[in-house]
Design a protein around this motif. Structure first.
Motif, short mmCIF file in Angstrom:
data_model
loop_
_atom_site.label_atom_id
_atom_site.label_comp_id
_atom_site.label_asym_id
_atom_site.label_seq_id
_atom_site.Cartn_x
_atom_site.Cartn_y
_atom_site.Cartn_z
N SER A 40 3.61 12.24 -0.16
CA SER A 40 2.44 11.86 0.62
C SER A 40 1.78 13.08 1.25
O SER A 40 0.57 13.25 1.17
CB SER A 40 2.85 10.88 1.72
N PHE A 41 2.60 13.91 1.93
CA PHE A 41 2.15 15.20 2.42
C PHE A 41 0.95 15.11 3.36
O PHE A 41 0.14 16.03 3.43
CB PHE A 41 1.84 16.14 1.25
N GLY A 42 0.80 13.98 4.04
CA GLY A 42 -0.33 13.82 4.95
C GLY A 42 -1.51 13.13 4.30
O GLY A 42 -2.32 12.50 4.97
N MET A 43 -1.60 13.22 2.97
CA MET A 43 -2.73 12.63 2.27
C MET A 43 -2.77 11.11 2.47
O MET A 43 -3.85 10.51 2.50
CB MET A 43 -2.64 13.01 0.79
N LYS A 44 -1.60 10.49 2.64
CA LYS A 44 -1.55 9.03 2.77
C LYS A 44 -1.55 8.56 4.23
O LYS A 44 -1.05 7.50 4.55
CB LYS A 44 -0.34 8.48 2.00
N GLN A 82 0.83 -1.20 0.00
CA GLN A 82 0.00 0.00 0.00
C GLN A 82 0.87 1.25 0.00
O GLN A 82 1.93 1.30 0.64
CB GLN A 82 -0.88 -0.02 1.27
N SER A 83 0.37 2.26 -0.68
CA SER A 83 1.05 3.55 -0.69
C SER A 83 0.54 4.35 0.52
O SER A 83 -0.36 5.16 0.41
CB SER A 83 0.74 4.28 -2.00
N THR A 84 1.13 4.06 1.69
CA THR A 84 0.69 4.72 2.91
C THR A 84 1.90 5.23 3.68
O THR A 84 3.00 4.67 3.58
CB THR A 84 -0.12 3.76 3.81
#
Lengths: 300, 572
Positions: B38-42, B5-7
């Motif tokens: 990612s910048f928090g989005m992930k 996962q892209s997390t």
């Protein structure tokens, strides 16, 4: 998203390309540089069954000066890339408007692959070259299995991505009269970011009269303000009207754009904003062209 | 179940999958290698990812899900939708005497899980006026649901809004009092004697360096020179502006931040480090890599803690199966919390290696040191034995050691911030730009940042974090906006229509530093991931308004598009 699966054929001659196009009819699309078509395929805004690649057709390459009934015309093959336009000495000498415009066409990577003919045939109302073609009175050479016909730019652009090219036909070249003595090009566009499609753009070629704001002839063509490049006739009339005072002419021409343009609104800019920006560009480009004239006369 | 996962937070996701799919946590592996920006989005849990995992469980076979760009636009969190009404009271000498803020924020149809969508608004109202000494503050927050895309934490959560509103008010106060923007800030910034300081909204600042940063900024941008240029340009009909913004940045949240809400989000990090038979170091750590250089910093810290060349350290992260449990990477916590964890683990391993060397060399451990992969005498640096030789003996010939000696080649530590609820960093930014008042187009001429992230571990990475952050804030100030129809339909869900800032439009960005290490850790690093973003939108907003001031125009909405600037100028 990725493109839908489709078949692919690389034509080795114009005749073969025309035959393939004839055989596959409406299911086929021509692919040249692919800089507009491939994104459209990947977004599935286009999903043809067949791609016919015309990238190998030498008949569609090259920039050359042709003699047409005593007048010199610059002929640009449909497969000439934007980068080749930018490098061409002949384009700089005989169609300098294109040399000004090409710097604004997308990014370097796209200019390396994208083609002049592709831009003309794709007829994106925000693209630079269709507007230039109209300003320069270019003629489009369109081949079919039966014949090659010539269509004037003013009859060529019919609407959003719509041109005079009929099913089974291929745009093979564009030609335009060599720039005449005293004529000067002007080009400007306003894009939010370098390489983006412009909010408004203007391609202009005209012959200014020394020391005045008056033109003997002028062709101001706007882009990104409608469904096709738009020749601003009312503004041009004023710029060529000797009865208008020199110090009010440009302002009146700017005002006259109300009659010429009815730009669409979109999330980037409203119709009123685009009209305002078109007026600013007309003022700036005309001033630049006049200044260029003045500068040369001083040098002389 | 193995989830690729892209997390940013593989351990949080391991917990979520376990609880929501009814699988023992130990049977779930989440792999999140170099996941990219990612910048928090992930950080957040998304329906499509849960659905994919649930399908794999129900079908008992692998399931792959890839979102295209439009799907990402419509399902990844959005951020920073706020309508703020605010006012500030100032005395005639420019002293700020009160500030009042009402913020309405739209968060979409749901609150994000498990971190909620209330954090951004909370931080907006709590960060307002943060750099200044004013004690009279009232802030109110309304969180509203809308039929738009879900909104939640994104890089510099809440900071850009709090900073833009505060700094725009400070500039208006300066104008009202006839003060220069630098001078009014000098008069109101928290003074160096104020620390430790508890803000009116309850944040505790250990030590900030506003005045040093302001002085550094003034020098770096040649403020007097910019003002002189501005006056001269105006005479030629050219409108340039200079915008100043002071910011504070919340970093390194402690265990209570999510803990009090009961969310299973750990604030601690874990590290396991061992020396292999070749003498190389393997460092398994819970902080993850999104391209910001986490692994480089961890290798640097481990190498210097033990005393080995950085090439001998291999960092392993981003996989719940191969690295110990921890918070991972968000809220500028990687260097400060993850780094501290690696530092104390490395020191523990170093002590173990020295104990073994002391046995072999028949020395006191305190007489030995490790430098460049070799055990040396503390005084003089004479080489005694290499780490590789120590490892060879430990793994292959422990029979040669005195009876009862058990070589310890592995160390592990956990670390959680206990001294303070958050660390705070601070800094100053300046933007210099030119507005074409006929077209509303803005040309950025320069940007300066002088910031204090505590101990700087890797200067290049810190500078580029700041620059990238500045660009992101400039994006918000001039370009980025999710545009919806009246019916709630997103109108610009492609990268051709949603404008991100690109290199061609960016100015040179100067980055200068003041370093005030935190005393709550050995490392002293506070975090640098969000400083640039926190203040750059405000600096650009103030610069545009500074440019337009002689024309009586002012903007109070970002992004400042050509159309909005033309409207402010009453040209359309």
């Amino acid at each position: 998203m990725k493109a839908r699966d489709c078949r692919y054929e690389r034509a080795r001659s114009l005749q073969e390309a025309l035959d393939l196009l004839h055989r596959h009819g409406a299911d086929a699309r021509l692919i040249a540089g692919g800089q507009s078509l491939v994104p459209a395929l990947n977004l599935r805004m286009a999903a043809p069954d067949m791609l016919i690649d015309i990238g190998a057709l030498d008949e569609l390459r090259g920039i050359r000066l042709a003699d047409a009934g005593g007048a010199k015309r610059l002929r640009i093959g449909a497969m000439v890339t934007h980068a080749e336009i930018a490098r061409s000495r002949d384009v700089a000498l005989y169609a300098p408007l294109l040399s000004l415009a090409v710097k604004h066409v997308a990014h370097a990577a796209i200019r390396n692959r994208g083609t002049f003919g592709g831009s003309i045939a794709h007829a994106d109302p925000s693209a630079e070259f269709p507007a230039c073609a109209l300003a320069l009175g270019a003629r489009m050479h369109i081949a079919s299995r039966a014949e090659t016909r010539v269509v004037a730019a003013e009859d060529f652009f019919r609407g959003l991505h719509e041109t005079a090219i009929l099913p089974g036909e291929i745009l093979i070249a564009v030609d335009m009269a060599s720039i005449e003595e005293g004529f000067r090009p002007g080009f400007a566009e306003l894009a939010r970011r370098s390489g983006d499609y412009a909010l408004v753009g203007l391609a202009l070629q005209g012959k200014p009269l020394r020391g005045r704001t008056l033109f003997e002839a002028v062709a101001p063509v706007f882009f990104s303000v409608g469904d096709r490049p738009i020749f601003a006739r009312a503004a041009a009339q004023i710029l060529m009207d000797a009865s208008v005072a020199d110090d009010t002419r440009i302002r009146l021409a700017q005002a006259a754009l109300t009659d010429d343009l009815n730009p669409p609104s979109d999330p980037q800019a409203s119709s009123a904003t685009r009209l305002h920006l078109a007026r600013v560009l007309l003022g700036r480009v005309v001033a630049e062209v006049l200044e260029m004239g003045a500068g040369e006369s001083r040098d002389a | 179940m193995t989830v690729h996962q892209s997390t940013q937070t593989p351990y949080q996701m391991q917990d979520v999958y376990a609880r929501h799919l009814g699988i023992p946590e130990a049977n779930i592996r989440v792999v999140a290698k170099d996941v990219g920006g990612s910048f928090g989005m992930k950080l957040h849990v998304y329906g499509d990812e849960m659905t994919t995992a649930a399908m794999a469980v129900m079908l008992r076979r692998p399931v792959k899900y890839v979102a295209d760009r439009l799907e990402s636009f419509l399902s990844d969190i959005h951020a920073r939708s706020h309508r703020v009404r605010a006012r500030m009271a100032v005395a005639a000498d420019g002293t700020i005497t009160a500030m009042e803020v009402d913020d309405v924020t739209g968060i979409g149809p749901f609150s994000a899980f498990p971190r909620t969508s209330a954090v951004e608004g909370n931080q907006v109202v709590r960060l307002m006026g943060g750099p200044y000494a004013n004690r009279n503050y009232r802030g109110a927050l309304k969180v509203v649901f809308q039929n738009k895309v879900m909104m939640s934490q994104y890089r510099a959560v809440g900071h850009p809004i709090a900073c833009a509103v505060t700094e725009a008010l400070v500039d208006r106060a300066a104008e009202a009092c006839g003060l220069d923007p630098i001078e009014i800030r000098r008069r109101n910034l928290l003074t160096d004697e104020a620390y430790p300081y508890k803000s009116p909204t309850g944040y505790v600042f250990e030590r900030l360096s506003h005045h040093q940063c302001l002085a550094g900024l003034e020098r770096a941008c040649d403020y007097a020179g910019l003002r002189k240029d501005q006056m001269e340009a105006r005479k030629r009909g050219i409108y340039r502006g200079i915008g100043i913004a002071a910011f504070i940045e919340i970093t390194s949240p402690g265990p209570a931040f999510y803990g009090v809400g009961g969310a299973h989000i750990t604030a601690q990090d874990g590290c396991v480090m061992h020396v292999d038979p070749s003498g190389s170091v393997r460092c398994q750590v819970s902080v993850t890599e999104q391209g910001q250089g986490t692994e480089a910093i961890m290798a640097q810290i481990a190498a210097s803690a033990i005393g080995v060349p950085i090439e001998r350290v291999r960092v392993i992260s981003g996989d719940t199966e191969t690295a110990p449990y921890g918070g991972s990477t968000w809220a500028s916590r990687g260097a400060s919390i993850g780094g501290e964890t690696v530092l104390i683990t490395g020191r523990a391993l170093r002590d173990q290696l020295l104990a073994l060397a002391a046995v072999i060399l028949q020395e006191q451990p305190s007489a030995l040191d490790i430098a460049d992969g070799v055990v040396v005498d503390v005084g003089g640096g004479r080489e005694r034995i290499t780490i590789a030789e120590l490892a060879r003996i430990a793994y292959y010939r422990p029979d040669t050691l005195p009876p009862g000696v058990q070589p310890q080649m592995t160390a592990s530590r956990n670390h959680v911030p206990r001294g303070q609820a958050f660390a705070f960093t601070n800094g100053m930014q300046a933007s210099h730009l030119e507005v074409d008042v006929e077209t509303g187009f803005v040309r950025l001429l320069g940007h300066w940042v002088v910031e204090d992230c505590g101990r700087i571990i890797n200067p290049m990475l810190v500078d580029e974090q700041v620059r990238g952050g500045v660009v992101q804030g400039i994006g918000a100030a001039l370009f980025e906006e999710c545009i919806y129809s009246a019916e709630g339909q997103l109108l610009n869900g492609t990268m051709a229509d949603y404008l991100v800032p690109m290199a061609s439009e960016m100015p040179d960005i100067y980055v200068g530093h003041v370093s005030t290490p935190t005393l709550h850790s050995e490392l002293g690093a506070k975090g640098a991931g969000e400083a640039g973003t926190a203040g750059s939108s405000a600096a650009v907003l103030n610069a545009v308004n500074d440019a337009l001031r002689p024309l009586g125009a002012r903007l109070s909405e970002i992004p400042m598009t050509p159309e909005r600037i033309l409207k402010a100028l009453k040209k359309i």
